[in-house]
Write a protein that holds these residues in place. Structure first.
Motif, PDB file in Angstrom:
ATOM      1  N   GLU B 116      29.585  24.106  32.819  1.00  0.00           N
ATOM      2  CA  GLU B 116      28.438  23.368  32.052  1.00  0.00           C
ATOM      3  C   GLU B 116      26.910  24.235  32.566  1.00  0.00           C
ATOM      4  OE1 GLU B 116      28.799  21.824  29.416  1.00  0.00           O
ATOM      5  OE2 GLU B 116      30.853  21.415  29.849  1.00  0.00           O
ATOM      6  N   GLU B 117      26.797  24.816  33.348  1.00  0.00           N
ATOM      7  CA  GLU B 117      25.854  25.264  34.103  1.00  0.00           C
ATOM      8  C   GLU B 117      25.599  26.658  34.023  1.00  0.00           C
ATOM      9  OE1 GLU B 117      25.349  23.764  38.067  1.00  0.00           O
ATOM     10  OE2 GLU B 117      25.103  21.734  37.361  1.00  0.00           O
ATOM     11  N   ILE B 118      26.884  27.448  34.016  1.00  0.00           N
ATOM     12  CA  ILE B 118      26.606  29.164  34.074  1.00  0.00           C
ATOM     13  C   ILE B 118      25.955  29.771  32.853  1.00  0.00           C
ATOM     14  CG2 ILE B 118      28.153  29.232  36.015  1.00  0.00           C
ATOM     15  CD1 ILE B 118      30.211  29.901  33.892  1.00  0.00           C
ATOM     16  N   GLY B 119      26.164  29.190  31.809  1.00  0.00           N
ATOM     17  CA  GLY B 119      25.507  29.704  30.579  1.00  0.00           C
ATOM     18  C   GLY B 119      26.733  30.585  29.882  1.00  0.00           C
ATOM     19  N   GLY B 120      26.465  31.162  28.681  1.00  0.00           N
ATOM     20  CA  GLY B 120      27.556  32.046  27.983  1.00  0.00           C
ATOM     21  C   GLY B 120      27.294  33.454  28.017  1.00  0.00           C
ATOM     22  N   ALA B 121      26.460  33.941  28.965  1.00  0.00           N
ATOM     23  CA  ALA B 121      26.196  35.573  28.901  1.00  0.00           C
ATOM     24  C   ALA B 121      27.209  36.135  30.060  1.00  0.00           C
ATOM     25  CB  ALA B 121      24.574  35.607  29.499  1.00  0.00           C
ATOM     26  N   GLU B 123      26.254  38.136  32.189  1.00  0.00           N
ATOM     27  CA  GLU B 123      25.837  38.568  33.495  1.00  0.00           C
ATOM     28  C   GLU B 123      26.370  37.255  34.522  1.00  0.00           C
ATOM     29  OE1 GLU B 123      24.223  38.838  30.596  1.00  0.00           O
ATOM     30  OE2 GLU B 123      23.800  40.952  30.909  1.00  0.00           O
ATOM     31  N   ALA B 124      26.501  35.885  33.914  1.00  0.00           N
ATOM     32  CA  ALA B 124      26.868  34.854  34.703  1.00  0.00           C
ATOM     33  C   ALA B 124      28.300  35.271  35.237  1.00  0.00           C
ATOM     34  CB  ALA B 124      27.157  33.727  33.851  1.00  0.00           C
ATOM     35  N   ILE B 125      29.137  35.939  34.462  1.00  0.00           N
ATOM     36  CA  ILE B 125      30.529  36.412  35.198  1.00  0.00           C
ATOM     37  C   ILE B 125      30.111  37.574  36.104  1.00  0.00           C
ATOM     38  CG2 ILE B 125      32.716  37.514  34.596  1.00  0.00           C
ATOM     39  CD1 ILE B 125      32.486  35.918  31.844  1.00  0.00           C
ATOM     40  N   HIS B 126      29.282  38.406  35.734  1.00  0.00           N
ATOM     41  CA  HIS B 126      29.004  39.744  36.638  1.00  0.00           C
ATOM     42  C   HIS B 126      28.316  39.128  38.037  1.00  0.00           C
ATOM     43  CE1 HIS B 126      28.386  42.586  32.878  1.00  0.00           C
ATOM     44  NE2 HIS B 126      29.744  41.983  33.195  1.00  0.00           N
ATOM     45  N   ALA B 127      27.699  37.897  37.971  1.00  0.00           N
ATOM     46  CA  ALA B 127      27.213  37.319  39.234  1.00  0.00           C
ATOM     47  C   ALA B 127      28.140  36.841  40.039  1.00  0.00           C
ATOM     48  CB  ALA B 127      25.917  36.440  38.896  1.00  0.00           C
ATOM     49  N   LEU B 128      29.018  36.160  39.550  1.00  0.00           N
ATOM     50  CA  LEU B 128      30.022  35.404  40.214  1.00  0.00           C
ATOM     51  C   LEU B 128      31.092  36.241  40.836  1.00  0.00           C
ATOM     52  CD1 LEU B 128      30.522  32.207  37.766  1.00  0.00           C
ATOM     53  CD2 LEU B 128      30.015  32.222  40.390  1.00  0.00           C
ATOM     54  N   TYR B 129      31.463  37.321  40.007  1.00  0.00           N
ATOM     55  CA  TYR B 129      32.368  38.249  40.562  1.00  0.00           C
ATOM     56  C   TYR B 129      31.804  39.948  40.537  1.00  0.00           C
ATOM     57  CZ  TYR B 129      36.244  34.713  39.974  1.00  0.00           C
ATOM     58  OH  TYR B 129      36.580  33.515  40.304  1.00  0.00           O
ATOM     59  N   LEU B 152      43.473  46.233  32.620  1.00  0.00           N
ATOM     60  CA  LEU B 152      42.440  47.355  32.795  1.00  0.00           C
ATOM     61  C   LEU B 152      41.582  47.081  31.387  1.00  0.00           C
ATOM     62  CD1 LEU B 152      40.767  49.606  33.711  1.00  0.00           C
ATOM     63  CD2 LEU B 152      42.592  51.269  32.553  1.00  0.00           C
ATOM     64  N   GLY B 153      42.193  46.750  30.124  1.00  0.00           N
ATOM     65  CA  GLY B 153      41.603  46.641  29.131  1.00  0.00           C
ATOM     66  C   GLY B 153      40.516  45.331  28.861  1.00  0.00           C
ATOM     67  N   TYR B 154      40.899  44.202  29.741  1.00  0.00           N
ATOM     68  CA  TYR B 154      39.927  43.288  29.639  1.00  0.00           C
ATOM     69  C   TYR B 154      39.065  43.324  30.850  1.00  0.00           C
ATOM     70  CZ  TYR B 154      42.509  40.103  33.242  1.00  0.00           C
ATOM     71  OH  TYR B 154      43.285  39.810  34.314  1.00  0.00           O
ATOM     72  N   ILE B 155      39.509  43.907  31.925  1.00  0.00           N
ATOM     73  CA  ILE B 155      38.359  44.273  33.044  1.00  0.00           C
ATOM     74  C   ILE B 155      37.578  45.306  32.280  1.00  0.00           C
ATOM     75  CG2 ILE B 155      37.945  45.606  35.159  1.00  0.00           C
ATOM     76  CD1 ILE B 155      39.029  42.567  35.361  1.00  0.00           C
ATOM     77  N   SER B 156      37.775  46.271  31.462  1.00  0.00           N
ATOM     78  CA  SER B 156      36.954  47.190  31.013  1.00  0.00           C
ATOM     79  C   SER B 156      35.902  46.343  29.929  1.00  0.00           C
ATOM     80  CB  SER B 156      37.511  48.360  30.124  1.00  0.00           C
ATOM     81  OG  SER B 156      38.264  49.152  31.140  1.00  0.00           O
ATOM     82  N   ALA B 157      36.377  45.452  29.296  1.00  0.00           N
ATOM     83  CA  ALA B 157      35.661  44.664  28.103  1.00  0.00           C
ATOM     84  C   ALA B 157      34.566  43.862  29.141  1.00  0.00           C
ATOM     85  CB  ALA B 157      36.367  43.885  27.359  1.00  0.00           C
ATOM     86  N   LEU B 158      35.153  43.238  30.169  1.00  0.00           N
ATOM     87  CA  LEU B 158      33.911  42.516  30.869  1.00  0.00           C
ATOM     88  C   LEU B 158      32.796  43.332  31.540  1.00  0.00           C
ATOM     89  CD1 LEU B 158      36.232  39.697  32.474  1.00  0.00           C
ATOM     90  CD2 LEU B 158      34.397  39.513  30.675  1.00  0.00           C
ATOM     91  N   LYS B 159      33.269  44.570  31.876  1.00  0.00           N
ATOM     92  CA  LYS B 159      32.153  45.403  32.504  1.00  0.00           C
ATOM     93  C   LYS B 159      31.108  45.802  31.387  1.00  0.00           C
ATOM     94  CE  LYS B 159      33.324  48.765  35.821  1.00  0.00           C
ATOM     95  NZ  LYS B 159      34.071  49.913  36.393  1.00  0.00           N
ATOM     96  N   GLN B 160      31.721  45.692  30.204  1.00  0.00           N
ATOM     97  CA  GLN B 160      30.727  45.949  29.140  1.00  0.00           C
ATOM     98  C   GLN B 160      29.868  44.867  28.558  1.00  0.00           C
ATOM     99  OE1 GLN B 160      33.476  47.858  26.052  1.00  0.00           O
ATOM    100  NE2 GLN B 160      34.398  49.012  27.945  1.00  0.00           N
TER     101      GLN B 160
ATOM    102  N   ALA C 119      22.354  40.198  37.439  1.00  0.00           N
ATOM    103  CA  ALA C 119      22.155  39.969  36.054  1.00  0.00           C
ATOM    104  C   ALA C 119      21.159  40.947  35.335  1.00  0.00           C
ATOM    105  CB  ALA C 119      21.553  38.583  35.645  1.00  0.00           C
ATOM    106  N   GLU C 120      20.155  41.532  36.074  1.00  0.00           N
ATOM    107  CA  GLU C 120      19.128  42.498  35.686  1.00  0.00           C
ATOM    108  C   GLU C 120      19.700  44.013  35.635  1.00  0.00           C
ATOM    109  OE1 GLU C 120      14.521  42.198  36.919  1.00  0.00           O
ATOM    110  OE2 GLU C 120      15.605  43.804  37.990  1.00  0.00           O
ATOM    111  N   LEU C 121      20.308  44.324  36.564  1.00  0.00           N
ATOM    112  CA  LEU C 121      20.626  45.502  36.925  1.00  0.00           C
ATOM    113  C   LEU C 121      21.587  46.204  35.815  1.00  0.00           C
ATOM    114  CD1 LEU C 121      21.295  45.625  40.745  1.00  0.00           C
ATOM    115  CD2 LEU C 121      19.693  47.033  39.753  1.00  0.00           C
ATOM    116  N   PRO C 122      21.514  47.460  35.264  1.00  0.00           N
ATOM    117  CA  PRO C 122      22.391  47.940  34.420  1.00  0.00           C
ATOM    118  C   PRO C 122      23.654  48.380  35.174  1.00  0.00           C
ATOM    119  CG  PRO C 122      20.878  49.849  35.184  1.00  0.00           C
ATOM    120  CD  PRO C 122      20.270  48.084  35.687  1.00  0.00           C
ATOM    121  N   GLN C 123      24.930  48.146  34.391  1.00  0.00           N
ATOM    122  CA  GLN C 123      25.989  48.202  34.904  1.00  0.00           C
ATOM    123  C   GLN C 123      26.294  49.442  35.776  1.00  0.00           C
ATOM    124  OE1 GLN C 123      25.246  47.193  31.907  1.00  0.00           O
ATOM    125  NE2 GLN C 123      26.990  46.150  30.844  1.00  0.00           N
TER     126      GLN C 123
END
Lengths: 294, 265, 135
Positions: B116-121, B123-129, B152-160, C119-123
């Motif tokens: 409920e707190e992390i939001g739908g961006a 970047e939230a996933i990137h910050a957690l992992y 690999l396909g979904y990991i690539s998608a998440l990086k994007q 969150a701010e940095l480019p991938q």
């Protein structure tokens, strides 16, 4: 004309402006951009140890995708993707032993031997479109806009994949001049912005960025053109902090070269996603009458 | 010993109880190697049944036995070949000269968050992992997946930053963790994919309007009377009601059928 | 800095190891310091690239282990393109990093990065930094 295109991760989010402007600009030149299917991260930096092949697998897999999908050349926009893909491609083309090892490791993929040519959009524009044709297609000349062509490191180095020789800036200069801009050459055009060192103690990357921005401002530039999202981050997104910290005195709005190309070709500014750039940039283009009338 | 008296062998034939496999009369046995030790097991068994046949008892590493809980991921290799294969012990049938070991758990990083707190961006996933960005696209994760998920396909998608694509590509994941066990980037792919699906469901996927409407109706008490009627019925009445319920005929075109009772539509 | 060459200070094995990892011949270096002049990161480095090359020529990995130079290298290849002896110095810096990273040690910790920075940095910044600075 259709081109096969490799975007790279950053261009799908934080640097969507680099891509959106390119796609819109190329459309006005009659060029369809076809993104290759199922691509993955290029790895961003080329692995430099002689025995490390696993880090070549990522970029090579993208080249395999391009080959599978019938591409003979693969166009890139991001400087880092360009560099990594082009260098991995050289290994696959020139080094039979490494090629064989990598192909064997990727037993789920077709074999690859460097059949696809990796091309940066700047090279593509000069070679396949030409500055003259671009000049003819310009709707809103960037007259009176003084732009510093910033290459950073990965477009020119090392020599075997550089889009032009170290110390030469004719591609971006040729493009900007064709768009009607005034090019202001500057000594730091190929100085590294600090790259990924921004994650490893901030001061280093910032002071390098300050040197580049100061140097560009001293050359009389009002704007800086780049093709790398990490350069844009270090020089553009962090510029406010540099000004605040007194590391630089003059702001130099940063643009992707594709955005300048797009606005000159009459693409609506909304399609160039300027809100992803540093704040001051759109105002500058407005004052200089570089935007197509709404 | 067996040669001495055939009748004894017949008398001591194993009878299955509980999870113990029933060995059909005259069943052919094949050699397999469980954690390096050789066992002769009936050729028709799954790896899990074969291990139980051999005397192993599962306290962990077995769950639904139906190929969906992800508790019994197994790595195996055929004698004489280097190639590693992956499967679920409850679904994969043993083959002769199979070397196998189960990897029931892998100590992969699992981030703590409040959906409920992390939001739908993204970047939230990137910050957690952040380790997501250590992927080298070696594709060993995809090769290891017993559910044929394009890891690999979904990991690539998440990086994007494409959560929707990652949620869809990872939909068949059963969280067995074999991907993470093979990852040189030390990425917990399956936990990240689960987070992606949760974020997708919570923030991105459009809400089903008909469901919201129905929930509203339930909350407004539209079905209270019906529920009370049902609660008041005897077991016999309930059974009768169930047997005589109206059913939409199979293969009816959408919208072509209406029940006679329309009060609750 | 004075380096005394003795059987204790010089390590042939280390020199060979670095040559093998980098694919370069560090003995070619003539200590002209063009690399140092070209490097945009020297302000952050405790030893100049030239000094590092000097220590590398003696295989002094212990001494180099205390230095931050290879960790502050941005792999921009400015040194490489101008080296009059044709040494790809960026590769030598990578060899020094890999010498450490291959023992399962990280120079930066991805999990310690603040969420706002990530969150701010480019991938490409994250991918590149993790490739160069984590094992």
């Amino acid at each position: 004309m259709k081109i096969s295109y490799y975007p790279g991760c950053t261009l799908k989010s934080k640097a969507a402006n680099l891509e959106a402007a390119a796609v819109a600009a190329l459309a006005t030149l009659g060029i369809d951009v076809e993104e290759i299917d199922r691509w993955n991260c290029c790895g961003a930096v080329f692995s430099l140890t002689a025995d490390d092949l696993i880090h070549q697998v990522g970029p090579v897999r993208n080249l395999v995708r391009a080959k599978e999908q019938g591409a003979t050349q693969l166009v890139t926009l991001c400087s880092m993707c360009y560099n990594t893909l082009a260098r991995a491609n050289r290994i696959m083309r020139d080094d039979a032993v490494k090629r064989d090892t990598i192909n064997r490791f990727m037993d789920e993929e077709i074999d690859y031997a460097g059949e696809v040519e990796v091309v940066h959009l700047l090279t593509f524009l000069e070679r396949e479109v030409g500055w003259q044709k671009i000049r003819e297609k310009v709707k809103v000349p960037l007259e009176g806009l003084r732009v510093a062509p910033y290459y950073g490191c990965t477009l020119q180095r090392p020599a075997d994949v550089g889009i032009e020789p170290f110390g030469s800036f004719h591609l971006m200069t040729g493009l900007l001049e064709a768009l009607g801009a005034t090019v202001t050459p500057f000594a730091a055009a190929d100085t590294c912005c600090g790259s990924y060192q921004v994650l490893n103690g901030e001061a280093g990357a910032r002071s390098t960025a300050a040197v580049i921005l100061d140097n560009a401002a001293a050359s009389g530039a009002e704007a800086l053109a780049t093709s790398c999202p990490l350069c844009e981050y270090n020089l553009g997104k962090q510029q406010g902090r540099l000004l605040e910290a007194g590391q630089i005195t003059t702001a130099v709005p940063t643009f992707y070269f594709t955005q300048l190309l797009a606005v000159a070709l009459g693409v609506a500014p909304e399609s160039c996603l300027f809100d992803l750039n540093s704040a001051a940039s759109l105002d500058l283009l407005k004052t200089k009458n570089c935007l197509v009338a709404a | 010993m067996c040669d001495a008296d055939n009748t004894t062998t017949k008398k001591t034939i194993r009878v299955a109880t509980g999870d113990r496999a029933i060995l059909p009369e005259g069943a052919k046995t094949i050699p397999i190697y469980i954690m390096g030790k050789k066992y002769d097991v009936p050729e028709t068994l799954t790896i899990m049944k074969a291990m139980e046949f051999a005397g192993f008892k599962f306290l962990r590493g077995a769950g639904c036995r139906g190929g969906i809980c992800g508790a019994c991921p197994t790595v195996y290799r055929m004698a004489g070949d280097y190639k590693l294969h992956y499967g679920l012990a409850c679904q994969t049938v043993v083959e002769a000269n199979m070397y196998l070991a189960q990897i029931p758990f892998f100590p992969a990083n699992r981030a703590e968050y409040n959906i409920e707190e992390i939001g739908g961006a993204a970047e939230a996933i990137h910050a957690l992992y952040p380790e997501l960005f250590r992927c080298v696209a070696c594709n060993l994760c995809t090769k290891a997946c017993p559910m044929d998920v394009d890891v690999l396909g979904y990991i690539s998608a998440l990086k994007q930053g494409n959560i929707k694509k990652a949620a869809q590509l990872s939909f068949d994941c059963i969280q067995c963790g074999l991907c993470a066990s093979r990852c040189m980037g030390e990425i917990p792919q399956y936990h990240i994919a689960q987070l992606a699906r949760r974020v997708y469901g919570r923030y991105i996927q459009p809400r089903a309007e008909h469901l919201a409407k129905r929930v509203e109706e339930i909350e407004s008490g539209k079905y209270d009377a019906m529920l009370q009627d049902l609660s008041a019925m005897s077991k016999e009445e309930l059974e009768k009601c169930y047997v005589e319920r109206e059913r939409e005929p199979d293969m009816t075109a959408p919208g072509a059928w209406q029940p006679k009772e329309t009060r609750y539509l | 800095m004075t380096l005394t060459i003795t059987a204790q200070t010089i390590s042939i094995t280390s020199i060979e190891q670095l040559n093998e990892l980098s694919g370069e011949n560090v003995k070619l270096c003539m200590q002209c310091a063009t690399c140092t002049g070209m490097c945009p990161m020297t302000a952050e480095m405790d030893l100049s690239p030239r000094t590092v090359m000097h220590l590398v020529q003696f295989g002094m990995l212990d001494r180099l282990g205390d230095s931050n130079t290879c960790w502050k290298c941005a792999s921009c290849h400015a040194c490489t393109v101008k080296c009059p002896r044709g040494i790809d110095i960026a590769k030598v810096m990578e060899a020094l990093r890999q010498h450490v990273l291959r023992t399962n040690r990280n120079y930066i910790e991805p999990s310690a990065l603040p969420a706002e920075r990530i969150a701010e940095l480019p991938q490409i910044a994250l991918v590149a930094a993790f490739r160069k600075l984590t094992s």
